[in-house]
Structures are given as structure tokens and as C-alpha cells.
Design a protein around this motif. Sequence first.
Motif, PDB file in Angstrom:
ATOM      1  N   CYS A   1       0.853  -1.184   0.000  1.00 36.74           N
ATOM      2  CA  CYS A   1       0.000   0.000   0.000  1.00 36.74           C
ATOM      3  C   CYS A   1       0.891   1.237   0.000  1.00 36.74           C
ATOM      4  CB  CYS A   1      -0.916   0.018   1.226  1.00 36.74           C
ATOM      5  SG  CYS A   1      -1.864   1.545   1.339  1.00 36.74           S
TER       6      CYS A   1
ATOM      7  N   GLU B   1       0.229   4.186   0.597  1.00 43.25           N
ATOM      8  CA  GLU B   1      -0.190   5.165   1.595  1.00 43.25           C
ATOM      9  C   GLU B   1       0.365   4.831   2.984  1.00 43.25           C
ATOM     10  OE1 GLU B   1      -1.768   7.669   0.202  1.00 43.25           O
ATOM     11  OE2 GLU B   1      -1.879   8.760   2.096  1.00 43.25           O
ATOM     12  N   CYS B   2       0.122   3.609   3.456  1.00 46.88           N
ATOM     13  CA  CYS B   2       0.514   3.251   4.830  1.00 46.88           C
ATOM     14  C   CYS B   2       1.660   2.244   4.874  1.00 46.88           C
ATOM     15  CB  CYS B   2      -0.686   2.690   5.585  1.00 46.88           C
ATOM     16  SG  CYS B   2      -1.218   1.080   4.972  1.00 46.88           S
TER      17      CYS B   2
ATOM     18  N   CYS C   1      -4.573  -0.245   0.346  1.00 42.42           N
ATOM     19  CA  CYS C   1      -5.185  -1.274   1.188  1.00 42.42           C
ATOM     20  C   CYS C   1      -6.630  -0.838   1.504  1.00 42.42           C
ATOM     21  CB  CYS C   1      -4.371  -1.470   2.467  1.00 42.42           C
ATOM     22  SG  CYS C   1      -4.533  -0.141   3.660  1.00 42.42           S
TER      23      CYS C   1
ATOM     24  N   CYS D   1      -6.855   2.287   3.851  1.00 39.54           N
ATOM     25  CA  CYS D   1      -6.513   3.584   3.252  1.00 39.54           C
ATOM     26  C   CYS D   1      -7.565   4.005   2.230  1.00 39.54           C
ATOM     27  CB  CYS D   1      -5.132   3.522   2.609  1.00 39.54           C
ATOM     28  SG  CYS D   1      -3.811   3.430   3.838  1.00 39.54           S
TER      29      CYS D   1
ATOM     30  N   ARG E   1      -8.280   0.171  12.063  1.00 34.08           N
ATOM     31  CA  ARG E   1      -7.632   1.454  12.379  1.00 34.08           C
ATOM     32  C   ARG E   1      -8.641   2.552  12.633  1.00 34.08           C
ATOM     33  NH1 ARG E   1      -3.955   1.998   7.071  1.00 34.08           N
ATOM     34  NH2 ARG E   1      -3.340  -0.199   7.041  1.00 34.08           N
TER      35      ARG E   1
HETATM   36 ZN   LIG Z   1      -2.828   1.424   3.407  1.00 31.79          ZN
END
Ligand SMILES: [Zn+2]
Length: 167
Positions: free
Chosen positions: A33, A35-36, A64, A67, A112
Motif C-alpha cells: 500500500c 499510503e501506509c 489497502c 486507506c 484502524r
Molecule cells: Zn494502506
Amino acid sequence: MGHNYIPATRKEYTWESENPYYEGQKYPEPTVCPECGAVFKDGRWQWKEDIKEKLPDDVNEALCPACRRKKDHYPGGIVILKGKFLKEHKEEILNRIKNVVEDVSALRPLQRILWMEEKDDGTIEIATTSEHLARHIGEAINSAFKGNFEIKYNENEKFARVMWKRD
Ligand SMILES: [Zn+2]
């Protein structure tokens, strides 16, 4: 406009395979991913720190599900905290939530907090990736600090609104 905007009509998914947020969705392995940094490997999303092998340089990339929910403002649960006690013990309560969520996220990376927002009247809204995490946060806060605790589920989809209040 804040991040807490939730469309009045949310798209409903009849099949999990049509749902872009579906946690069981498969990806080429490994997929990272962007992003994360979570990695899809061995059929599930894992934190990069937990992956022993070196990833290839040309690794596949995809957002993911967690995200993607954040990007689309599509939470699986909302926790609403209110009351005088909250204002007086805000730091303590938020720390508790942080610890609870860190424990869950460490084992299940897609669980999350998506965003957290404090309103002018002191109400705190926390958007989570799943109804499970929203309920888990509400239960943890209620067992630690007492108060009034309520969960409402949306019947047609997996979404929970968790309310906790103590004056
Ligand atoms: Zn992510």
C-alpha cells in the motif's frame, strides 16, 4: 467541511467481491500500500515491520482497504463521545483509546482509526475502519470510565454508530 461527512445514501454491496473495502479481497503477492506501507502477503495485509523477506523493487502497489476507506470517507463505524466527564478527562480517555487501537492494529493492520474530530461543543467523533473496532473502543471506554453506552447498527450494511456519554 470536516472529515466526518458521511453520505446520506451509502452504496450497498450485495456481494463481498464487489465491495472495494472488503478485507478478504485478494491481490498479487506481495502488494504494498503506497499510503501506509502495509504489505499483502500470505493472503492477508501485514505491517511491513512484520515481513522478514526483502520485497522486490518492482513490487505491485494498491491502496489497502483501510486507506481506501480513509480516502473515500467511508468508515465502517463511528464512535461519538460526549459529556462533561469527557471534557475533564479528555487526555486520559484519548490515551486509553490510543492504546486499545494500537493493540488491535498491531495484529490486524486493517483495523484502524481513520480520523478523529473534536466539535465546538467538545463532542469527539472517531471514525474507524470497522464496526468491530468502533464497538471495541466503546466497550473499552465504558468499562474503564462507566457512563452511558449505546450501539446502533445499520441493518443493510456493516456499519455501527457507537455513542458514549458521561456527565
Ligand atoms: Zn494502506
